[in-house]
Design an enzyme around this catalytic site. Structure first.
Site, short mmCIF file in Angstrom:
data_model
loop_
_atom_site.label_atom_id
_atom_site.label_comp_id
_atom_site.label_asym_id
_atom_site.label_seq_id
_atom_site.Cartn_x
_atom_site.Cartn_y
_atom_site.Cartn_z
N CYS A 111 1.30 -1.28 -0.29
CA CYS A 111 0.02 -0.27 -0.06
C CYS A 111 0.56 1.43 -0.02
O CYS A 111 1.71 1.09 0.77
CB CYS A 111 -1.12 -0.05 0.83
SG CYS A 111 -1.98 1.54 1.54
N HIS A 153 -9.10 -3.76 -1.20
CA HIS A 153 -8.30 -2.96 -0.99
C HIS A 153 -8.71 -1.78 -0.41
O HIS A 153 -8.52 -1.17 0.47
CB HIS A 153 -6.69 -3.50 -1.64
CG HIS A 153 -6.23 -3.09 -0.48
ND1 HIS A 153 -4.51 -3.23 -0.02
CD2 HIS A 153 -5.11 -0.62 -0.45
CE1 HIS A 153 -3.88 -1.91 0.30
NE2 HIS A 153 -4.34 -0.58 -0.21
N GLU A 154 -8.70 -1.30 -1.50
CA GLU A 154 -9.08 0.19 -1.57
C GLU A 154 -10.29 0.62 -1.67
O GLU A 154 -10.30 1.24 -0.38
CB GLU A 154 -9.25 0.59 -3.69
CG GLU A 154 -7.99 0.36 -4.69
CD GLU A 154 -6.09 0.97 -3.61
OE1 GLU A 154 -6.57 2.20 -3.24
OE2 GLU A 154 -4.99 0.49 -3.72
N HIS A 157 -10.32 1.98 2.15
CA HIS A 157 -9.78 2.80 2.69
C HIS A 157 -10.70 4.12 2.78
O HIS A 157 -10.52 4.53 3.74
CB HIS A 157 -9.01 3.06 1.52
CG HIS A 157 -7.03 2.77 1.80
ND1 HIS A 157 -5.99 3.29 1.92
CD2 HIS A 157 -6.77 2.25 0.53
CE1 HIS A 157 -5.66 2.85 1.90
NE2 HIS A 157 -5.95 2.04 0.67
NI NI Z 1 -3.64 1.06 0.39
#
Ligand code: NI
Length: 185
Positions: A111, A153-154, A157
């Site tokens: 990341c 993953h995104e 966030h």
């Molecule tokens: Ni990330």
């Protein structure tokens, strides 16, 4: 466009919940996305979420180049991430994810907010995701393997979650500079 500063783990902005975008076609969203693309390309990233550039709006971008799949990173991934395809630059506003099945696969993640680190993270193998493009049109795709991993993953966030919080085995958290060292028995 501008290259934006990327928040690193520990900055409070990475723990906050991002707000839904009211108008995906607004000029400030177009400007934000332009800056995010430039920032991601400058950092040689696969994906970027708006909170990483200190903007608490539900916007993510990602792009999976073919060389990233067939190259070293693909080989480092665990089983179950085969059959990968390149994914064009995707700009996704107000995304939603639906797992397709219960199966999870473990694979390597890094990341831009944790520079120099990588770790093994379990993620749903197959998902369907939806969202809006910057012109307001709907995007709906099914994804699996690394593509599905990147989207999960995104989108994490946007809810203030970083990948170490998803790791099942923190002992696999590694400095990438140490990963090329051969095991000596
Ligand atoms: Ni990330």
């Amino acid at each position: 466009m501008a290259i934006l500063k990327i928040a690193r783990m520990g900055h409070p902005v990475l723990k906050r919940h991002a707000a839904k975008v009211d108008d995906p076609t607004a000029p400030e969203i177009a400007r934000l996305i332009g800056d995010m693309i430039e920032t991601m390309e400058d950092a040689d990233g696969t994906g970027l979420a708006a909170p990483q550039v200190h903007v608490l709006q539900r916007v993510v971008i990602f792009q999976i180049a073919r060389e990233r799949i067939s190259g070293e990173e693909g080989e480092e991934g665990e089983e179950g991430e085969e059959g990968e395809e390149a994914v064009p630059l995707t700009l996704l506003i107000n995304p939603a994810i639906e797992p397709l099945g219960e199966e999870k696969v473990v694979g390597l993640e890094a990341c831009l907010s944790l520079p120099g680190l990588a770790g093994l993270v379990p993620r749903f193998k197959r998902i369907r995701y939806r969202g809006l493009a910057p012109d307001g049109t709907a995007i709906e795709r099914e994804a699996e393997g690394f593509h599905a991993r990147v989207v999960q993953h995104e989108c994490d966030h946007l809810d203030g979650v970083l990948y170490p919080e998803r790791m099942a085995d923190l002992s696999t958290l590694t400095f990438t500079s140490e990963m090329a060292r051969p095991e000596t028995l």
